[in-house]
Design an enzyme around this catalytic site. Structure first.
Site, PDB file in Angstrom:
ATOM      1  N   GLU D 103     -43.119  -2.886  31.120  1.00 26.44           N
ATOM      2  CA  GLU D 103     -43.510  -1.720  30.679  1.00 26.44           C
ATOM      3  C   GLU D 103     -44.193  -1.895  29.254  1.00 26.44           C
ATOM      4  OE1 GLU D 103     -39.566   1.006  30.682  1.00 26.44           O
ATOM      5  OE2 GLU D 103     -41.386   3.107  31.373  1.00 26.44           O
ATOM      6  N   THR D 125     -41.590  -6.866  36.533  1.00 23.44           N
ATOM      7  CA  THR D 125     -40.033  -6.669  36.448  1.00 23.44           C
ATOM      8  C   THR D 125     -39.550  -6.675  37.548  1.00 23.44           C
ATOM      9  OG1 THR D 125     -39.100  -5.234  35.080  1.00 23.44           O
ATOM     10  CG2 THR D 125     -40.545  -4.348  35.824  1.00 23.44           C
ATOM     11  N   ASP D 127     -36.684  -5.561  37.152  1.00 28.25           N
ATOM     12  CA  ASP D 127     -36.387  -3.997  37.489  1.00 28.25           C
ATOM     13  C   ASP D 127     -37.053  -2.721  38.598  1.00 28.25           C
ATOM     14  OD1 ASP D 127     -34.189  -4.900  36.048  1.00 28.25           O
ATOM     15  OD2 ASP D 127     -35.512  -3.854  33.863  1.00 28.25           O
ATOM     16  N   MET D 169     -28.038  -6.005  37.134  1.00 21.15           N
ATOM     17  CA  MET D 169     -29.242  -5.918  36.031  1.00 21.15           C
ATOM     18  C   MET D 169     -29.795  -3.992  36.276  1.00 21.15           C
ATOM     19  SD  MET D 169     -31.062  -8.874  34.387  1.00 21.15           S
ATOM     20  CE  MET D 169     -29.953  -9.787  33.509  1.00 21.15           C
ATOM     21  N   GLY D 170     -30.366  -3.600  35.143  1.00 20.98           N
ATOM     22  CA  GLY D 170     -30.836  -2.277  34.994  1.00 20.98           C
ATOM     23  C   GLY D 170     -30.551  -1.563  34.495  1.00 20.98           C
ATOM     24  N   ARG D 265     -11.738  -6.168  40.090  1.00 19.05           N
ATOM     25  CA  ARG D 265     -11.878  -7.312  39.360  1.00 19.05           C
ATOM     26  C   ARG D 265     -13.621  -7.700  38.776  1.00 19.05           C
ATOM     27  NH1 ARG D 265      -8.617 -12.098  39.358  1.00 19.05           N
ATOM     28  NH2 ARG D 265      -6.116 -11.234  39.833  1.00 19.05           N
ATOM     29  N   GLN D 273     -30.043 -13.325  37.572  1.00 18.61           N
ATOM     30  CA  GLN D 273     -30.491 -12.638  38.650  1.00 18.61           C
ATOM     31  C   GLN D 273     -32.198 -12.521  38.291  1.00 18.61           C
ATOM     32  OE1 GLN D 273     -28.840  -8.408  38.914  1.00 18.61           O
ATOM     33  NE2 GLN D 273     -28.494  -9.716  36.904  1.00 18.61           N
TER      34      GLN D 273
END
EC number: 2.7.1.90
Lengths: 341, 341, 341, 341
Positions: D103, D125, D127, D169-170, D265, D273
């Site tokens: 982006e 990406t 993402d 992730m994100g 946990r 990643q």
């Protein structure tokens, strides 16, 4: 001191890890110079010698294969072979060799050592059949790949209720077949050390189907049925009378299918067992072998091979290590009898 | 004969492989009956006992975790703990136990054995810190996962020219950090057995950047800096004064970043190191441990633990095995010095 | 409403994921009942029908194969086949079918749908050659396995400077060969859609050796040389005149070796491409297919197949989907021309 | 024609595959010259420009990271940034740029394109949140790694009957969480697009324990609870008021533990990643993106981004692609509702 490094025989995951640690420690700690001999003994016969420094071994730890190339050349089968080896070493002022190889390569090293060439051996083979060491590097990677393949084949076998034969490497010894067969939950494991009875194999296959499970037969490429059971055309046998590559697996599937009336298929794993990134175990072992090999060079302790004994790296006489092939002990094989059939 | 099986402590790849081989051989070869005790010692305290037969162990070889459940319960911290254990064994006519566990679980087993309960121990821990055995199962899998993670982090580190800190398991011992650090090509490896000097770590990090490579720091969760170097708030320390989980990695990244002026990040591998399918090595080892453990039961050889010595499985007195934690030997750590920095 | 589920044809990673999502949504959201038909259409012919509930689909998402079994049975080749199918459905009060299969299985479904049996199709095949959908599940897993194998073979090829031929699945279409060949960096990619010129292949192989790289040839099992180039004995051809399984790869290695004078070897990947745990992509796709298939049943929208279009799941007429095999478009193949040779 | 190539933003598996195919086709088919700009826009600001030829892109297809280096530099935040970019391009006679980024990087490219610099964008990406394309490369690899981690965590969770929270992730979008959560069989999936209700999460966790399964909660790092539910100290929030990295996972585990009385946990997957070898899918996509990007350069079709639509690669206006973040559609999320809780 200038040290030559060569890798001989079939390629094997971990070769680069050995080269890297030999050079890293040799340069950083002992201020040695290094040259790489291309393609195993061929490099010494043909004077194909390249500089080898720390920059050239960066980043190679996780990479399969060997940056030095390999071949199955035996200098003693060449006229003047020994002299040409000596000449190349002299031309490049090479004071000592680190020889990384399996049975054949180390056999040559043993003979060259007897002829006065200062060298240290490092055992490698995915087959694990070098005497004098608990394990060779490359073996764990090969077993891991074969086990993952067997895992995958289980689901195919079960979905179709068919027998699956997996042919793994091992022309003279059954180490990969036994380890991967046990780790993958194989129902029949056939190794060169023990000629198998095709009738018994079929009984084991049938007993597995009887409880509604699909049998997996793991067979080393060098495994053979008992005398008289396999009728093969001459061209299916190699020079030693062994079944040729990809022979025994297909033969087994056909026999199983005919004798049990069940569908049976073969998968020959082939070269994927010897390529690619080494397992963590093999990187660890190969790295330690390299560090200890260059220590032996530093100590002037030649004619030895580094070897794994328990968790320690030791030095053993090269002649002992190459005297005979390390086979699967019958008592080890029998440990797993309860899983067969 | 009726044999009870339990798994205690943190879960570990290979537990199911042990259970399977114990039951397969016990039933098929010795005609034993089996029961499973749920959730480690808790099952004996609470009389949570289930039948365990061949059907219930089919297909579990490649599966992580334990079909028996696990817990960290210690019967000796419970009032009447010993008596309740004895009662449960009596109620179900259990003649012997196979106890699969790490330091704590086997410590309890040692004490129960002293109290006359016939049992055989099987060492498991991803941490590899049980004495008396070359390796425990689960360790190879954990090292493999950590090594693969380090492989992945190298490319991220290089792309951004940043330092990456990888925190791996190992509260009291540095086996995973050392093996994965060596196999993954880590540039700094920090273990609990040797308090580290943060200034030296930063020097190693800087020397790596200087040759245009991005440093990877592999740190065991229990590693600590030399006295006085880490100023932590009280709540960051656990009951033993050790840095709490996910503490040391983050602290290191912050210090490295501040002291070297380079970007530094942390990855805490955590529980992915202990779950999932076991490696081929661990399946092989766990399977053999199970086979030999049930042999010991058959022989009436109680109070022992099965152990790996070289390529053989042997029996060692449980008391010896649990007397002290197996730590990384300084000379082993020093072998790899040439790779650091 | 009672829904029957069956899986037909070769097994394929993701079948269990479809079954799971069909049953989970059908039971939880629509209160449907389910039965599983064993071994594809065979279950309907032989009245082999089992209950299927949420408990029976727990934990199967990551497992390869199919809990329902599979076969290549075609009811229309059996006398009274249609009637027996109808009888079995009537006996068990099955109101609708979810049929998970490839070209053959869905072809049967199309015909049964025409005969008035209410059903919804779900396309599966590792070969990716079902029309009407961007991708089928199983394909991504197969491509991933083949790519990893090619990665491994690169290092072996380079170490020995030999050509390696990798034969992958694809009897009628070259999807796996093309995707894995591109992803694995293959230098020659041969597919059934385009008969190859063995002379040109050898030129590409030689040009690769000329720049000191070892060529990798990726060939679909169904690829064939141009007319007249392959002289095979009759028994090497199947009923359609195609080279039999494991034929073309071995033939290629032999020809390359003879024509270029370079060592060349073959690896036939075989069944490992279709077994084992599905990739994340395939689990996602299979799960969505299942959810949308049961929605179509709920809507009474029969005679359709769920399909992927971009990122959406749509319904297409079964007849359209099964009218013809989806082949690799020549323009797609040509996109990668720059990498060949 | 001389073409400059740069990679910007966080590193991502597949960057090297794009670089390789851009250069291979550009040189071989169009006879273009290439230069690499180091570390994203920084190379243009600092005139850090290197030659880029076919030799330099050999062997990089399977390697993670980027041989060109990367950074998050934005030239427009630097005084004279635009002029310095223009100067560098002029100095090196660069006629066109291929800009590979997410982006932010593509946003800069859009602006530079408006200023008259001829360039083509390639979306990358992990993402997956770039508009205008079905998928970005890197995403499939990240989802695969996260899914494998979830697979491993299942066995740990079940063995100890504890809840496990996996933070993936994100920051702004939940694509990885949703895909990996569905593929890994997560029981709760939390994404930034939809603030979650902690009470409902705990209900779902409890309902899972009730049927004797251990819940897995998959949470994107940018997911947040409904207003008022999370009381955080100021330093736990980033500049946008979002929970900082490693925040929400730990918070969730603590809340779940306190509210349900069950052990819980957290594992934060972090950088593993985004590193390492790309999946076959990502290598395919990245390779095609590169081929089509250089075609666009050849066509003089600037100001566009290559994009995936179904199975085709198309060109879309850069301005459209970077106008807004591609978020998870609520209807897609709701598809999977039946698996939650």
């Amino acid at each position: 001191m200038k040290v030559g490094v060569l890798t001989g025989g079939g390629d094997c995951p971990g070769l680069n890890a050995v080269i890297r640690s030999v050079v890293r420690k040799g340069v950083d700690e002992y201020a040695f110079d290094f040259v790489g001999l291309r393609d195993g003994w061929l490099g010494l016969l043909q004077d194909d010698v390249r500089p080898l420094d720390i920059a050239s071994v960066r980043g190679i730890l996780p990479r399969g294969g060997t940056i030095l190339g390999s071949s199955r050349t035996n200098p003693f089968t060449h006229e003047d072979g020994l002299r040409r080896v000596q000449d190349t070493l002299a031309t490049h002022d090479v004071d000592a060799l680190v020889v990384i190889g399996g049975e054949d390569t180390l056999g040559v090293a043993t003979e060259l050592s007897r002829q006065g060439i200062p060298l240290v051996g490092v055992p490698k083979t995915i087959d694990n059949d070098v005497s004098g060491t608990d394990y060779t590097f490359g073996f764990d990677t090969a077993v891991g790949i074969a086990t993952e393949a067997i895992d995958r084949l289980h689901t195919t076998a079960e979905s179709h209720m068919r027998a699956l034969v997996v042919e793994v490497m091992g022309r003279h010894s059954g180490w990969i077949a036994l380890h991967a067969g046990v780790a993958g939950g194989g129902n029949v494991i056939l190794i060169p050390e023990r000629p198998f009875d095709i009738d018994q194999v079929c009984e084991q296959v049938k007993s597995r189907f009887k409880i509604n499970y699909a049998p997996i037969v793991v067979v080393a490429e060098g495994a053979t049925p008992k005398e008289g059971q396999m009728v093969l055309k001459d061209e299916s046998l190699d020079e030693f009378g062994h079944v040729r590559l990809s022979g025994v697996g297909e033969w087994l599937a056909r026999e199983i299918s005919e004798r049990t009336g069940k569908d049976a298929r073969t998968t020959v794993l082939g070269h994927i067992q010897r390529g690619g990134t080494p397992s963590a175990f093999d990187r660890w072992l190969a790295t330690r072998f390299g560090l200890h090999a260059i220590d032996a060079v530093k100590d002037g302790d030649f004619g030895v091979m580094v070897a794994l004994k328990g968790t320690r790296i030791v030095r053993v006489p090269l002649a002992d290590a190459t005297a005979k092939t390390k086979l699967v002990d019958p008592s080890l094989y029998d440990e797993f009898e309860v899983f067969f059939g």
